[in-house]
Design a protein around this motif. Structure first.
Motif, PDB file in Angstrom:
ATOM      1  N   GLN A  62      -7.176 -49.636  33.091  1.00 24.31           N
ATOM      2  CA  GLN A  62      -8.119 -50.597  32.510  1.00 24.31           C
ATOM      3  C   GLN A  62      -8.652 -51.620  33.511  1.00 24.31           C
ATOM      4  OE1 GLN A  62      -5.196 -51.318  29.243  1.00 24.31           O
ATOM      5  NE2 GLN A  62      -7.050 -51.565  28.034  1.00 24.31           N
ATOM      6  N   LEU A 128      -4.891 -62.538  36.909  1.00 20.98           N
ATOM      7  CA  LEU A 128      -6.258 -62.351  36.429  1.00 20.98           C
ATOM      8  C   LEU A 128      -6.376 -61.040  35.656  1.00 20.98           C
ATOM      9  CD1 LEU A 128      -9.148 -63.352  36.284  1.00 20.98           C
ATOM     10  CD2 LEU A 128      -9.550 -62.413  38.553  1.00 20.98           C
ATOM     11  N   ARG A 131      -5.100 -61.702  32.222  1.00 19.86           N
ATOM     12  CA  ARG A 131      -6.101 -62.410  31.407  1.00 19.86           C
ATOM     13  C   ARG A 131      -7.199 -61.463  30.919  1.00 19.86           C
ATOM     14  NH1 ARG A 131      -7.219 -68.506  32.582  1.00 19.86           N
ATOM     15  NH2 ARG A 131      -5.194 -69.254  33.275  1.00 19.86           N
ATOM     16  N   MET A 132      -7.633 -60.567  31.808  1.00 17.45           N
ATOM     17  CA  MET A 132      -8.689 -59.630  31.405  1.00 17.45           C
ATOM     18  C   MET A 132      -8.206 -58.766  30.226  1.00 17.45           C
ATOM     19  SD  MET A 132     -10.206 -58.326  35.040  1.00 17.45           S
ATOM     20  CE  MET A 132     -11.051 -59.433  36.179  1.00 17.45           C
ATOM     21  N   LEU A 133      -6.985 -58.246  30.346  1.00 14.15           N
ATOM     22  CA  LEU A 133      -6.475 -57.409  29.271  1.00 14.15           C
ATOM     23  C   LEU A 133      -6.197 -58.238  28.017  1.00 14.15           C
ATOM     24  CD1 LEU A 133      -4.174 -55.137  31.424  1.00 14.15           C
ATOM     25  CD2 LEU A 133      -6.322 -54.515  30.293  1.00 14.15           C
ATOM     26  N   ALA A 135      -7.938 -60.541  26.937  1.00 14.16           N
ATOM     27  CA  ALA A 135      -9.183 -60.901  26.253  1.00 14.16           C
ATOM     28  C   ALA A 135      -9.325 -60.131  24.946  1.00 14.16           C
ATOM     29  CB  ALA A 135     -10.387 -60.626  27.170  1.00 14.16           C
ATOM     30  N   SER A 136      -8.704 -58.951  24.877  1.00 13.86           N
ATOM     31  CA  SER A 136      -8.785 -58.127  23.665  1.00 13.86           C
ATOM     32  C   SER A 136      -7.389 -57.838  23.109  1.00 13.86           C
ATOM     33  CB  SER A 136      -9.481 -56.797  23.988  1.00 13.86           C
ATOM     34  OG  SER A 136     -10.722 -57.004  24.602  1.00 13.86           O
ATOM     35  N   GLU A 138      -4.310 -60.065  21.412  1.00 11.67           N
ATOM     36  CA  GLU A 138      -3.800 -61.398  21.039  1.00 11.67           C
ATOM     37  C   GLU A 138      -2.366 -61.613  21.465  1.00 11.67           C
ATOM     38  OE1 GLU A 138      -4.617 -63.350  17.289  1.00 11.67           O
ATOM     39  OE2 GLU A 138      -6.307 -61.967  16.985  1.00 11.67           O
ATOM     40  N   ARG A 141      -2.304 -62.409  25.016  1.00 10.67           N
ATOM     41  CA  ARG A 141      -2.863 -63.754  25.226  1.00 10.67           C
ATOM     42  C   ARG A 141      -1.820 -64.823  24.901  1.00 10.67           C
ATOM     43  NH1 ARG A 141      -7.652 -63.070  22.656  1.00 10.67           N
ATOM     44  NH2 ARG A 141      -7.145 -64.400  20.907  1.00 10.67           N
ATOM     45  N   MET A 144       0.352 -65.163  27.814  1.00  6.60           N
ATOM     46  CA  MET A 144      -0.290 -65.946  28.875  1.00  6.60           C
ATOM     47  C   MET A 144      -0.215 -67.441  28.537  1.00  6.60           C
ATOM     48  SD  MET A 144      -1.837 -66.431  31.733  1.00  6.60           S
ATOM     49  CE  MET A 144      -2.149 -64.796  32.407  1.00  6.60           C
ATOM     50  N   THR A 145      -0.429 -67.776  27.287  1.00  2.00           N
ATOM     51  CA  THR A 145      -0.333 -69.175  26.878  1.00  2.00           C
ATOM     52  C   THR A 145       1.081 -69.708  27.117  1.00  2.00           C
ATOM     53  OG1 THR A 145      -2.066 -68.826  25.239  1.00  2.00           O
ATOM     54  CG2 THR A 145      -0.683 -70.770  24.945  1.00  2.00           C
TER      55      THR A 145
ATOM     56  N   GLN H  62     -13.992 -64.530  24.197  1.00  2.79           N
ATOM     57  CA  GLN H  62     -13.095 -63.652  24.949  1.00  2.79           C
ATOM     58  C   GLN H  62     -13.171 -63.855  26.467  1.00  2.79           C
ATOM     59  OE1 GLN H  62     -14.677 -60.204  22.601  1.00  2.79           O
ATOM     60  NE2 GLN H  62     -12.575 -59.473  22.854  1.00  2.79           N
ATOM     61  N   PRO H  83      -6.144 -69.214  28.178  1.00  5.17           N
ATOM     62  CA  PRO H  83      -5.570 -67.957  28.651  1.00  5.17           C
ATOM     63  C   PRO H  83      -6.639 -66.893  28.919  1.00  5.17           C
ATOM     64  CG  PRO H  83      -5.343 -68.089  26.282  1.00  5.17           C
ATOM     65  CD  PRO H  83      -5.970 -69.384  26.715  1.00  5.17           C
ATOM     66  N   LEU H  84      -7.900 -67.247  28.624  1.00  8.71           N
ATOM     67  CA  LEU H  84      -8.990 -66.287  28.814  1.00  8.71           C
ATOM     68  C   LEU H  84      -9.328 -66.136  30.285  1.00  8.71           C
ATOM     69  CD1 LEU H  84     -11.453 -67.477  25.998  1.00  8.71           C
ATOM     70  CD2 LEU H  84      -9.768 -65.615  25.874  1.00  8.71           C
ATOM     71  N   PRO H  85      -9.907 -65.006  30.657  1.00  8.62           N
ATOM     72  CA  PRO H  85     -10.418 -64.892  32.021  1.00  8.62           C
ATOM     73  C   PRO H  85     -11.644 -65.782  32.186  1.00  8.62           C
ATOM     74  CG  PRO H  85     -10.990 -62.917  30.764  1.00  8.62           C
ATOM     75  CD  PRO H  85     -10.097 -63.752  29.885  1.00  8.62           C
ATOM     76  N   PRO H 113      -5.824 -68.249  38.213  1.00  9.55           N
ATOM     77  CA  PRO H 113      -6.921 -67.611  38.935  1.00  9.55           C
ATOM     78  C   PRO H 113      -8.286 -67.865  38.298  1.00  9.55           C
ATOM     79  CG  PRO H 113      -5.854 -66.007  37.526  1.00  9.55           C
ATOM     80  CD  PRO H 113      -5.080 -67.291  37.373  1.00  9.55           C
ATOM     81  N   MET H 132     -15.073 -56.737  31.902  1.00  8.41           N
ATOM     82  CA  MET H 132     -13.795 -57.212  31.359  1.00  8.41           C
ATOM     83  C   MET H 132     -13.643 -56.795  29.903  1.00  8.41           C
ATOM     84  SD  MET H 132     -13.517 -61.057  32.903  1.00  8.41           S
ATOM     85  CE  MET H 132     -13.383 -61.388  34.672  1.00  8.41           C
ATOM     86  N   LEU H 133     -14.706 -56.976  29.123  1.00  8.91           N
ATOM     87  CA  LEU H 133     -14.625 -56.602  27.708  1.00  8.91           C
ATOM     88  C   LEU H 133     -14.560 -55.085  27.551  1.00  8.91           C
ATOM     89  CD1 LEU H 133     -17.102 -59.253  26.328  1.00  8.91           C
ATOM     90  CD2 LEU H 133     -14.613 -59.182  26.035  1.00  8.91           C
ATOM     91  N   ALA H 135     -13.000 -53.121  29.358  1.00 11.16           N
ATOM     92  CA  ALA H 135     -11.670 -52.613  29.715  1.00 11.16           C
ATOM     93  C   ALA H 135     -10.912 -52.136  28.482  1.00 11.16           C
ATOM     94  CB  ALA H 135     -10.869 -53.698  30.449  1.00 11.16           C
ATOM     95  N   SER H 136     -11.258 -52.735  27.314  1.00  6.43           N
ATOM     96  CA  SER H 136     -10.580 -52.358  26.065  1.00  6.43           C
ATOM     97  C   SER H 136     -11.575 -51.858  25.028  1.00  6.43           C
ATOM     98  CB  SER H 136      -9.810 -53.560  25.502  1.00  6.43           C
ATOM     99  OG  SER H 136      -8.961 -54.114  26.472  1.00  6.43           O
ATOM    100  N   ARG H 141     -17.748 -49.495  27.631  1.00  8.67           N
ATOM    101  CA  ARG H 141     -17.561 -48.906  28.959  1.00  8.67           C
ATOM    102  C   ARG H 141     -18.584 -47.803  29.198  1.00  8.67           C
ATOM    103  NH1 ARG H 141     -12.133 -48.272  28.811  1.00  8.67           N
ATOM    104  NH2 ARG H 141     -12.187 -46.023  28.671  1.00  8.67           N
TER     105      ARG H 141
END
Lengths: 164, 164, 164, 164, 164, 164, 164, 164
Positions: A62, A128, A131-133, A135-136, A138, A141, A144-145, H62, H83-85, H113, H132-133, H135-136, H141
């Motif tokens: 991903q 990073l 964070r990208m993963l 994004a979709s 929860e 996320r 990460m928080t 996101q 926590p978002l990118p 980052p 980034m979006l 990716a999921s 994609r």
């Protein structure tokens, strides 16, 4: 896409870069994400490099993380053959302190972005990717928080030590 | 290798670079060398770019000239798939005055050199191609010597005008 | 031009540069090319430097490699008196990390190009000389292609070690 | 050394530099010093350039001023063949804002100094030549002191205008 | 002006700079020139610094050499109060590799030039002072010519060692 | 200290800098602070410059603002003769984009700090002077807080326009 | 505002910066000023960082000193929430020699200045704080004048040692 | 998270940045993604900026895109509370050509980052958000793959025009 496909591909130009790029891998493990690591040299095995990049998405990867130094072409070339987000880590070489690596990675032309992190910041590249993963995702996320919460607590503890 | 194969391939990322790269072509014409010009974008058509590079020698091309700006990957990627000498011309973009282009082109890793000329120096790229071919061609070398003689005469004439 | 004339002249400002410039010589030997090495200082023996440069082609030398640091004038001055291609190697000195050497070598005026390689890249200078000579020598070009094949194999082996 | 030998030689790579280098000449005239101006290109007429430099002292010239841009070799090469002080003026070209010119002129190796002034500072090059000659000439030094006095008065007058 | 007045004043901001600036003194001794060395700090003793500068010419000093690092104001401030030529040596400090020192010294405004040498080039500062004095002293100029001859011989010897 | 002594002295090297430095004056007026403006050139009137600096505190001035470009010595030299805080404004000149001015002002040696603001930021120099005076003046601090409140409101209004 | 409120707040992103930032504290102690030191990380505890900044003035703190490296946001963010003067110390990290830290701190937008000192100059940050407070405190200003007098005496002593 | 929550938040310090940042919005529209645009100034409304950042994820946003120039703190500060990118776009200001903006955004400390794109590359920021979006999101994609296919076709067409 199989269940076991790694979420993140970590690539570099030589296995001697692994001690450096391992920090990206470690942070992915902390977040419970699977990764694969490989040597994919833009200049020594260009066709294989493009093959790696163009197949990554179909294999279920991903996010790609690529470390490179000097005329650091690896992140940008991967970005040109994959629809995945590519994170570039400028590796500082013996001369110029990573400024050449940074500019070669970040100054990509319109159409093909690379998500660039700080010179030598392989751990931040891993974060990073998380964070990208996230994004979709929860659940990720939330992790990460929590991670950011712990960063804050550590900083608080340092302040207490200093104020004592 | 056919008789009509061009000696030099001049490539760039967009046809909008042609007014700039044409200076390389003009100097080749002055020396009676054949060239071909093409758009070969490292980031927009990477596979075709590698194909162009890996077939150039077999088609009889002897030297490649590649102009690129920013994260200027074209010269270095071509150099990774061809045994031919590749001349890189750092094209200055709107920001950073070509310093990013210069470092991205010249700072190649061990094993894969690019012959880099000055920022914006497409004419000098043509002259460097002539010198490379003249290394094994006495007639061409004599032409280069004459060319340098004329440079000197022009400089003399300028001195005379100034001293008057 | 005698049979025994070296293909490449490797020059530098001091014999203390030899451990550094030797890498260019070694790569030429790997490719079966003859070279000569000499101290030719632009600033300490300018007339001899010009004499060396202006006679090189007639002696049968085909390519010049010049290493220089700081206000690195040697490659550019040689290029001004020879029709041969001159490869400049920016040598990093104690301060400024080779940025002064790089700019002094690469930013040549219209008419007199120097083929510049990366800061400290004497091995790549040798490889670039091989490519230049290979432009008119199919056998040598085949060797370069083999060399690039070996680079790829080494990179593959590194990847295998990492994936294990 | 004849009576009429000019004190200062002002040289540059092209007559198109004259409007720029003329400021050095004008300041010499203000101080009653004789000068000669010539086109002496390091890269287009290297032998003549060295001849100019190595004969200057015997012709009675006392100071050389050389303007150059990019891989600015002229001041340093002149300094290598003359015992006279050489003043280098970094000329800013279209790219890199004179930083390449500055480093190429100032970063001379041990043994061969060039007295470097600011980017584009041809007038200051003239003033530096005056100071050099004034080091052994009390009358000229008195003129320089007067000149500095006038600089001060002009600055005072500006302050008065502002305070009003 | 007494017979015994030193030809050159060598000043610096701290006695800890002496091991570095001593190279300028040594080269003056090689040429039989007298010098004085002193600590004259632009920022810690500004009035005394200006007094030193404004009296130097009347005491018979002919050239000033000033070493300074960072916001290196000493050479420029001395130049503003003396008609003598001032040679500035950019001293590299712990950070920025002398680039701050170089720009602070060389980028002087119109009217007040400083003769700037390379970063850390205290020996070349001494040689530049010799050249300045030699501009009006044939005997000294002959010594400089001999010195340059010896530079050449040393370079020749190095070449012989390398060719062996 | 008289009631009418200005709080802030704004100095610059030439009256041509006034249109640029006036922004510092305007912001002082907005906050009801008195200022004086003068031409005080470090290089053209060094003694007067030092006199200005060393008398400023006794005349009742509380903060100095100095704009300077290139080898920008004015702020640092004033700081060396006054116990007052000195704010330095790097003025961008024709070349090097103010980088020389910035380094010449900010890289002061231990013992003598200059409070440096952004390249060309004369308005911010005025605001920094206000903050310095407000450190001991609650009324002025309240005004600064109000000023910051208005900055926020303007930013809010811009957001609203954009979201519409 | 209580009598015991510290005059100066010294903050940094980690307690590991304390050995470096302590120099600012020491100079404040030399001048008899009270300080507090704390870990306030812009990136790990942003809300607490803003809280610290926005409450500092009300707690009686008069000046803030913030050390930061890389994308050094701490000084600028504090300046955005306090009317107090904020002094920024660019901390050099492993790469880029503090140039990133310097630009990130000094290049603040109109409205929100940071008083920037040299790379690594924590001691000068303390001295600048003293000057700011001395702007409204004659006794403190007298101490600063004495301090500067001692700087001068030390420099004199160094000169004597050198002249011996 | 509501259905109508925008996928991407695009923020900037002033509405005057909108013509520049709009390119990011346009590319999101091309991919059928929803966005919101707002003025969120790190230095003029820090609390609101943190509030925006810390609430974005809960509102369903996101990815964040932040454009900033000079001491460009906005992207990094947002990254510290979400926590978002966060994608940072270095905006070039009048001086330093965006180099300050680039370093201030990319050189983030470990733990936080920012995904940095090229100087002025707001369109690429939008494309990076899409990746980034994607990716999921397989559908998205596929759109990115089509987009890259069109880039290639355009490049091909340019090559044809040039070869004609």
């Amino acid at each position: 896409m199989t269940e076991t496909a790694p979420n993140v591909g970590i690539v570099m130009g030589s296995d001697s870069d692994w001690p450096f790029m391992r920090e990206a891998a470690e942070v992915l493990e902390e977040f419970g994400l699977a990764y694969e690591a490989d040597v994919v040299s833009a200049h020594r095995m260009p066709q294989e490099m493009l093959a790696y990049g163009s197949q990554a998405a179909d294999r279920g990867v991903q996010v790609l993380i690529a470390g490179a130094g000097g005329a650091a072409h690896l992140p940008g070339m991967l970005a040109s053959v994959t629809p995945l987000p590519v994170i570039g880590v400028p590796v500082p070489l013996r001369h110029l302190d990573g400024m050449d690596s940074l500019l070669s990675i970040v100054q990509m032309p319109a159409g093909v972005p690379v998500a660039t992190v700080a010179v030598g910041a392989s751990r931040n590249a891993g974060l990073l990717a998380v964070r990208m993963l996230a994004a979709s995702d929860e659940e990720l996320r939330a992790k990460m928080t929590e991670f950011q919460e712990r960063l804050k607590e550590h900083a608080h503890a340092k302040g207490e030590r200093l104020r004592r």
